[in-house]
Motif scaffolding. Structure first.
Motif, PDB file in Angstrom:
ATOM      1  N   GLN A  95      54.261  17.099  46.014  1.00  0.00           N
ATOM      2  CA  GLN A  95      53.958  17.343  47.418  1.00  0.00           C
ATOM      3  C   GLN A  95      52.607  16.719  47.755  1.00  0.00           C
ATOM      4  O   GLN A  95      51.682  16.715  46.934  1.00  0.00           O
ATOM      5  CB  GLN A  95      53.935  18.834  47.721  1.00  0.00           C
ATOM      6  CG  GLN A  95      53.911  19.168  49.197  1.00  0.00           C
ATOM      7  CD  GLN A  95      55.010  18.490  50.002  1.00  0.00           C
ATOM      8  OE1 GLN A  95      54.782  17.428  50.580  1.00  0.00           O
ATOM      9  NE2 GLN A  95      56.195  19.076  50.013  1.00  0.00           N
ATOM     10  N   GLN A  97      49.482  16.245  50.747  1.00  0.00           N
ATOM     11  CA  GLN A  97      48.803  16.638  51.977  1.00  0.00           C
ATOM     12  C   GLN A  97      47.828  15.539  52.371  1.00  0.00           C
ATOM     13  O   GLN A  97      47.089  15.035  51.521  1.00  0.00           O
ATOM     14  CB  GLN A  97      48.061  17.961  51.805  1.00  0.00           C
ATOM     15  CG  GLN A  97      48.968  19.159  51.612  1.00  0.00           C
ATOM     16  CD  GLN A  97      48.187  20.427  51.379  1.00  0.00           C
ATOM     17  OE1 GLN A  97      47.424  20.532  50.432  1.00  0.00           O
ATOM     18  NE2 GLN A  97      48.380  21.409  52.244  1.00  0.00           N
ATOM     19  N   THR A 104      52.288  19.795  54.942  1.00  0.00           N
ATOM     20  CA  THR A 104      52.626  18.857  53.879  1.00  0.00           C
ATOM     21  C   THR A 104      53.375  17.662  54.448  1.00  0.00           C
ATOM     22  O   THR A 104      53.960  17.716  55.533  1.00  0.00           O
ATOM     23  CB  THR A 104      53.485  19.552  52.811  1.00  0.00           C
ATOM     24  OG1 THR A 104      54.665  20.080  53.423  1.00  0.00           O
ATOM     25  CG2 THR A 104      52.709  20.683  52.165  1.00  0.00           C
TER      26      THR A 104
END
Length: 414
Positions: A95, A97, A104
């Motif tokens: 994931q 950011q 996200t």
């Protein structure tokens, strides 16, 4: 009765051996993972953190967080590791950011599932092999459409010797009646590192890049390639890169093809290591793990100025070997080769602030000396430069920052 006791003893011994092997397998995995994360943090541009850590003989869990210190992104890698006697199998997702936001990239900014990854770590050989896969997805709104067909990456090797290979499938962007098409992309990278040396080799191959314009000719690039190497040895840091273009077309007519090869050598290795160490220590000393602000970046650059200047003490050399271009559309062919040297003597007298001096008094420019040759000079280039039309080679010299063409001085270009 005695046989029963022997059987029980054998079961106990085998069970204890099995548990000991499990404990050893999980301990080796944990040790190597910690070493790998320490190597990542030693780069100086990442903050590495582990969260929600659960260690076990049979199953371990956790999350690895990589935060960029010189940029604005954070990568999260939650994982589950299942330990066997000889192999630890891992799986998880990725994931990302961006820009300091709480949302996200995958699942919120993009309607796509997080990329999944899985791998195997061999306990005895201490080698790793893993794969990351990202599924295709589409994004569309009133302005346009983005269509991505997925990617697959493979990481393998051992501590100090890693290989990254894979491919990125074609993708397409349509906006306001115009289209960009890219792909597929193949990549092959190798990383070797030790206490005092480092080697990175990269190769990228892009099959095509096409631009369809609403009010202009279609542009297409075919067979784009890049090969590069960064090598830090005992005495110097060297960099080499080669760009190639199979063909560029405008409105389906051949326009350009060629390649460019550049190399940089004689960057002082000890100074490079010192600069890297000082950068890591400066970043580690910060109170915050947030990316650097512009003011902090400027202050950091000034504090590292002596170490940066020290990398130039051995008089770095830039080599062009060669630049080759051919343009049927414009009737131009070029074959240029040569080198440019920066004088690193008395380097302490320079300042990074002097780079902004846009005049003939720039002390950085005064340290440049070089010699280049353009073979088989086209006639129209000779005409534009005021040279005889039968000039075969154009000799380009740089003496203490002053430029001459075939012995004729030119006005300052900077």
């Amino acid at each position: 009765m005695r046989k029963g006791r022997l059987l029980v003893a054998a079961v106990i011994v085998l069970g204890a051996g099995y548990l000991a092997a499990q404990a050893y397998s999980s301990a080796i995995f944990e040790r190597e993972l910690s070493r790998t994360l320490d190597d990542l943090e030693a780069r100086g541009d990442l903050h590495v953190q582990r969260a929600e850590l659960e260690r076990g003989w049979f199953v371990s869990r956790g999350e690895i967080q990589l935060t960029a210190l010189l940029d604005d992104w954070q990568l999260s890698l939650p994982y589950v590791a299942r330990h066997g006697l000889l192999t630890t199998r891992l799986e998880g997702e990725l994931q990302l950011q961006l820009e300091g936001g709480d949302d996200t990239l995958f699942g919120e900014r993009l309607p796509a599932s997080p990329p999944r990854w899985h791998g195997e770590y061999q306990t005895l050989s201490q080698t790793f092999e893993g794969r990351l896969d990202m599924a295709p997805f589409q994004v569309s709104d009133e302005q346009g459409e983005f269509d991505f067909e997925g990617l697959a990456l493979r990481l393998s090797g051992e501590q100090g010797d890693l290989a990254l290979t894979g491919s990125v499938a074609p993708w397409r962007l349509d906006v306001d009646g115009e289209r960009l098409e890219v792909g597929p992309l193949q990549l092959d990278s190798r990383y070797r590192y030790g206490d005092d040396d480092f080697l990175q080799r990269d190769e990228l191959q892009l099959a095509y890049l096409r631009v369809t314009q609403a009010n202009g000719p279609d542009i297409a690039l075919q067979a784009l390639g890049y090969r590069g190497e960064v090598r830090l040895g005992r005495d110097e840091l060297t960099l080499a890169g080669r760009l190639s273009l199979g063909e560029m077309t405008l409105a389906e007519e051949p326009a350009l093809s060629g390649e460019l090869a550049l190399g940089v050598s004689r960057l002082n290795a000890d100074a490079v290591r010192t600069l890297s160490r000082e950068l890591r220590e400066a970043l580690a000393a910060r109170d915050s793990q947030d990316p650097l602000t512009d003011r902090e970046a400027e202050a950091l650059a000034m504090s590292l100025e002596p170490y940066l200047l020290a990398t130039l003490v051995d008089s770095p050399r830039l080599t062009l070997e060669p630049l080759q271009l051919a343009s049927p559309m414009f009737g131009v062919e070029a074959h240029v080769e040569g080198e440019l040297v920066f004088d690193g003597s008395d380097i302490e007298s320079l300042s990074l602030a002097d780079l902004e001096v846009a005049s003939a008094d720039n002390p950085w420019l005064a340290r440049l000396d070089g010699h280049f040759v353009w073979h088989d000079l086209p006639r129209f280039v000779a005409l534009q430069l005021g040279l005889p039309l039968d000039t075969e080679d154009l000799e380009i010299r740089v003496d203490a920052g002053e430029l001459t063409l075939n012995g004729e001085s030119l006005p300052p270009l900077w």
